[in-house]
Design a protein around this motif. Structure first.
Motif, short mmCIF file in Angstrom:
data_model
loop_
_atom_site.label_atom_id
_atom_site.label_comp_id
_atom_site.label_asym_id
_atom_site.label_seq_id
_atom_site.Cartn_x
_atom_site.Cartn_y
_atom_site.Cartn_z
N ASN A 1 -5.99 1.60 12.18
CA ASN A 1 -6.49 1.90 13.52
C ASN A 1 -5.92 3.23 13.99
O ASN A 1 -4.78 3.57 13.70
N SER A 2 -6.71 3.95 14.73
CA SER A 2 -6.32 5.26 15.26
C SER A 2 -5.76 6.17 14.19
O SER A 2 -4.68 6.76 14.36
N PRO A 3 -6.44 6.32 13.07
CA PRO A 3 -5.93 7.23 12.04
C PRO A 3 -5.95 8.66 12.52
O PRO A 3 -6.77 9.04 13.36
N ALA A 4 -5.05 9.45 11.97
CA ALA A 4 -4.92 10.86 12.30
C ALA A 4 -5.11 11.68 11.04
O ALA A 4 -5.00 11.16 9.92
N PRO A 5 -5.38 12.98 11.17
CA PRO A 5 -5.57 13.82 9.99
C PRO A 5 -4.42 13.73 8.99
O PRO A 5 -4.65 13.82 7.78
N GLU A 6 -3.20 13.55 9.48
CA GLU A 6 -2.06 13.45 8.58
C GLU A 6 -2.04 12.17 7.76
O GLU A 6 -1.21 12.01 6.87
N ASP A 7 -2.94 11.25 8.06
CA ASP A 7 -3.08 10.03 7.26
C ASP A 7 -3.98 10.24 6.06
O ASP A 7 -4.13 9.33 5.23
N THR A 8 -4.59 11.41 5.96
CA THR A 8 -5.45 11.71 4.82
C THR A 8 -4.65 11.68 3.53
O THR A 8 -3.63 12.36 3.41
N ALA A 9 -5.10 10.90 2.57
CA ALA A 9 -4.39 10.75 1.31
C ALA A 9 -5.18 9.83 0.40
O ALA A 9 -6.16 9.21 0.81
N VAL A 10 -4.73 9.75 -0.85
CA VAL A 10 -5.21 8.71 -1.74
C VAL A 10 -4.32 7.50 -1.53
O VAL A 10 -3.09 7.60 -1.62
N TYR A 11 -4.92 6.37 -1.25
CA TYR A 11 -4.18 5.15 -0.99
C TYR A 11 -4.22 4.26 -2.22
O TYR A 11 -5.28 3.99 -2.77
N TYR A 12 -3.05 3.81 -2.64
CA TYR A 12 -2.91 3.00 -3.84
C TYR A 12 -2.38 1.62 -3.50
O TYR A 12 -1.43 1.48 -2.74
N TRP B 1 0.85 -1.18 0.00
CA TRP B 1 0.00 0.00 0.00
C TRP B 1 0.88 1.24 0.00
O TRP B 1 1.82 1.34 0.80
N TYR B 2 0.60 2.14 -0.90
CA TYR B 2 1.22 3.45 -0.96
C TYR B 2 0.16 4.51 -0.72
O TYR B 2 -1.04 4.24 -0.81
N ARG B 3 0.60 5.72 -0.43
CA ARG B 3 -0.34 6.81 -0.31
C ARG B 3 0.30 8.10 -0.80
O ARG B 3 1.51 8.25 -0.78
N GLN B 4 -0.55 9.01 -1.23
CA GLN B 4 -0.07 10.30 -1.69
C GLN B 4 -1.07 11.38 -1.29
O GLN B 4 -2.24 11.32 -1.65
N ALA B 5 -0.59 12.34 -0.54
CA ALA B 5 -1.38 13.49 -0.14
C ALA B 5 -1.05 14.66 -1.06
O ALA B 5 0.04 14.71 -1.64
N PRO B 6 -1.98 15.61 -1.22
CA PRO B 6 -1.71 16.77 -2.08
C PRO B 6 -0.44 17.49 -1.67
O PRO B 6 -0.22 17.78 -0.50
N GLY B 7 0.41 17.76 -2.64
CA GLY B 7 1.65 18.46 -2.39
C GLY B 7 2.75 17.62 -1.79
O GLY B 7 3.83 18.15 -1.47
N LYS B 8 2.52 16.34 -1.63
CA LYS B 8 3.52 15.45 -1.06
C LYS B 8 3.86 14.33 -2.02
O LYS B 8 3.08 14.00 -2.92
N GLU B 9 5.02 13.76 -1.84
CA GLU B 9 5.44 12.64 -2.66
C GLU B 9 4.72 11.37 -2.24
O GLU B 9 4.31 11.21 -1.08
N ARG B 10 4.55 10.49 -3.19
CA ARG B 10 3.99 9.18 -2.88
C ARG B 10 4.93 8.44 -1.95
O ARG B 10 6.15 8.44 -2.15
N GLU B 11 4.39 7.79 -0.95
CA GLU B 11 5.21 7.08 0.00
C GLU B 11 4.69 5.67 0.24
O GLU B 11 3.50 5.41 0.16
N LEU B 12 5.61 4.80 0.53
CA LEU B 12 5.26 3.43 0.87
C LEU B 12 4.73 3.38 2.29
O LEU B 12 5.40 3.82 3.22
N VAL B 13 3.54 2.85 2.45
CA VAL B 13 2.93 2.73 3.76
C VAL B 13 3.27 1.39 4.39
O VAL B 13 3.69 1.31 5.55
N ALA B 14 3.07 0.33 3.65
CA ALA B 14 3.33 -1.02 4.15
C ALA B 14 3.46 -1.98 2.98
O ALA B 14 2.88 -1.76 1.92
N SER B 15 4.22 -3.03 3.18
CA SER B 15 4.38 -4.05 2.16
C SER B 15 4.34 -5.42 2.81
O SER B 15 4.60 -5.56 4.01
#
Length: 116
Positions: free
Chosen positions: A83-94, A36-50
């Motif tokens: 679990n326990s998501p925070a506002p900074e977790d807001t993104a499109v998840y791929y 799973w990757y995610r990308q928030a507006p103005g930020k680079e796509r990042e690896l969340v978990a594999s």
């Protein structure tokens, strides 16, 4: 051809929970790693978990202890329990998958919005 379809995204309040799913179709020879990757507006796509086919996992430091990746090899599906998501977790998840004997495949993305 292998295709990935994500589901489960949407709105969640801080401290709540959400589970994302990604189902692969057209799989002939199985799938190696999934992620799973995610990308928030103005930020680079990042690896969340594999996760490898045998279940070995890796997590970004920002989500360790809160998110869990898992997979069902029989159904060619990968999950992300948030679990326990925070506002900074807001993104499109791929979703991303590496089918055996083929190139990596990306899902269309699913929006996750964490807000009160």
């Amino acid at each position: 051809q292998v295709q990935l379809v994500e589901s489960g995204g949407g709105y969640v309040q801080p401290g709540g929970s959400l589970r994302l799913s990604c189902a692969a179709s057209g799989v002939v020879f199985g799938i190696n790693a999934m992620a799973w990757y995610r990308q928030a507006p103005g930020k680079e796509r990042e690896l969340v978990a594999s996760i490898t086919r045998d279940g070995s996992t890796k997590y970004a430091d920002s989500v360790k202890g809160r998110f869990t990746i898992s997979r069902d090899n029989a159904k060619n599906t990968v999950f992300l329990q948030m679990n326990s998501p925070a506002p900074e977790d807001t993104a499109v998840y791929y979703c991303n998958a590496n089918p055996r004997f083929s190139a990596n495949v990306w899902g269309q993305g699913t929006q996750v919005t964490v807000s009160s």
